[in-house]
Write a protein that holds these residues in place. Structure first.
Motif, PDB file in Angstrom:
ATOM      1  N   LYS A   1      32.254  17.281  36.954  1.00 11.17           N
ATOM      2  CA  LYS A   1      31.823  18.580  36.599  1.00 11.17           C
ATOM      3  C   LYS A   1      30.771  19.037  37.564  1.00 11.17           C
ATOM      4  O   LYS A   1      30.640  20.103  37.729  1.00 11.17           O
ATOM      5  CB  LYS A   1      31.638  18.530  35.107  1.00 11.17           C
TER       6      LYS A   1
ATOM      7  N   ARG B   1      32.035  20.212  40.789  1.00  8.77           N
ATOM      8  CA  ARG B   1      32.523  21.765  40.623  1.00  8.77           C
ATOM      9  C   ARG B   1      31.634  22.670  40.491  1.00  8.77           C
ATOM     10  O   ARG B   1      31.842  23.940  41.093  1.00  8.77           O
ATOM     11  CB  ARG B   1      33.605  21.669  39.614  1.00  8.77           C
TER      12      ARG B   1
ATOM     13  N   HIS C   1      30.584  25.418  33.695  1.00  3.96           N
ATOM     14  CA  HIS C   1      31.030  23.919  33.576  1.00  3.96           C
ATOM     15  C   HIS C   1      30.215  23.195  32.478  1.00  3.96           C
ATOM     16  O   HIS C   1      30.661  22.162  32.160  1.00  3.96           O
ATOM     17  CB  HIS C   1      31.056  23.463  35.011  1.00  3.96           C
TER      18      HIS C   1
END
Length: 302
Positions: free
Chosen positions: A135, A138, A167
């Motif tokens: 996460k 990203r 996120h």
């Protein structure tokens, strides 16, 4: 809390595990850390001498070496620490290797322990991998994409910045700080216009979130007030926005009363609001703290 001295960066931890342990636990803590590594290395060498297994030596020895070398440039993080603990458990289990006969006798009892412990450990590793590696990766990827597109396609860049924060990672505080700063810098030398209103409101939203997380932090109170001063011209509610900005400035001054830039920001606030007398007084306070603070002289001459 960070005491504003822009544009100087600030650091929270040493990016070297040796220095980090020395600074936080002292010489005894550092010795204990080295003894732990030495004990692990002893277990690896002991098993190698007994089994003459080069694959084991290369795999486990390589992992131990990789852990230590990477920590010469960073501090322990949860994923790295969990991996290190699993490695120590494996080495410890091999080091105290029992005879096959004893293992058969105890096998069925150990199985009752190993299975739930293994499930818990694997679950913890999977959770950590997802939330502490995937996460954040990203999120930071989307933030970088936003920076890349900002000079060419502002709308797309803002979408990437918002996606980055969607996120919901443990690094959201730092992401908000970065994105807020980027948006602010992008508009810093531009005349205020209706076109930038939504973007500045987004920057304000994320800076206020950081102030909420750290109410007494000078830097984030300062940055929020700085954007509010700028935003006031296009807000449609100039007077109230400037009052809100002064509230953040006063909080920043309360935590760092000897920073001339804070008084200059207050002078700007009064200047934008048309109160030239108070603007001059605040600018003079900045000059009293630093005779070479040229921006205050410039504001007074305006």
């Amino acid at each position: 809390y960070y005491n504003l001295a822009a544009p100087t960066p600030y650091f929270d931890r040493a990016h070297n595990i040796i220095v980090e342990h020395l600074a936080t636990t002292g010489i005894m803590g550092l010795i204990a850390y080295f003894l732990l590594l030495a004990a692990a290395l002893r277990g690896v060498v002991k098993f190698f001498k007994k089994e003459n297994n080069y694959i084991f030596l290369g795999a486990i020895g390589g992992l131990l070496t990789a852990y230590f070398v990477q920590n010469l440039f960073i501090f322990d993080t949860l994923p790295a620490m969990l991996g290190f603990m699993v490695l120590l458990i494996l080495i410890n289990n091999i080091d105290f290797h029992e005879s096959e006969e004893k293992q058969v006798k105890k096998g069925k009892y150990r199985l009752l322990i190993y299975i739930p412990v293994g499930i818990i450990l694997i679950s913890a590793l999977m959770y950590s991998y997802k939330n502490l590696i995937i996460k954040p990766f990203r999120a930071f990827k989307d933030e970088i994409a936003g920076q890349v597109y900002l000079p060419y396609d502002k709308s797309l860049a803002m979408d990437y910045f918002k996606k980055s924060l969607s996120h919901k990672t443990i690094y959201d505080f730092d992401l908000r700080a970065d994105i807020g700063f980027i948006i602010h810098q992008y508009y810093l030398d531009r005349d205020a216009s209706e076109d930038m209103k939504n973007d500045l409101e987004f920057a304000l939203e994320i800076y206020k979130a950081n102030v909420k997380a750290m109410p007494m932090d000078t830097y984030y109170n300062y940055k929020t007030a700085d954007i509010l001063n700028y935003y006031a011209e296009i807000s449609g509610d100039k007077e109230n926005v400037l009052v809100e900005a002064r509230d953040y400035i006063n909080k920043a001054i309360a935590t760092s009363p000897n920073r001339p830039r804070l008084y200059y920001l207050l002078a700007e606030n009064y200047f934008v609001g048309g109160d030239l007398k108070k603007a001059k007084e605040a600018a003079e306070q900045a000059i009293n703290l630093n005779k070479d603070f040229g921006e205050s002289y410039w504001l007074i001459t305006k």
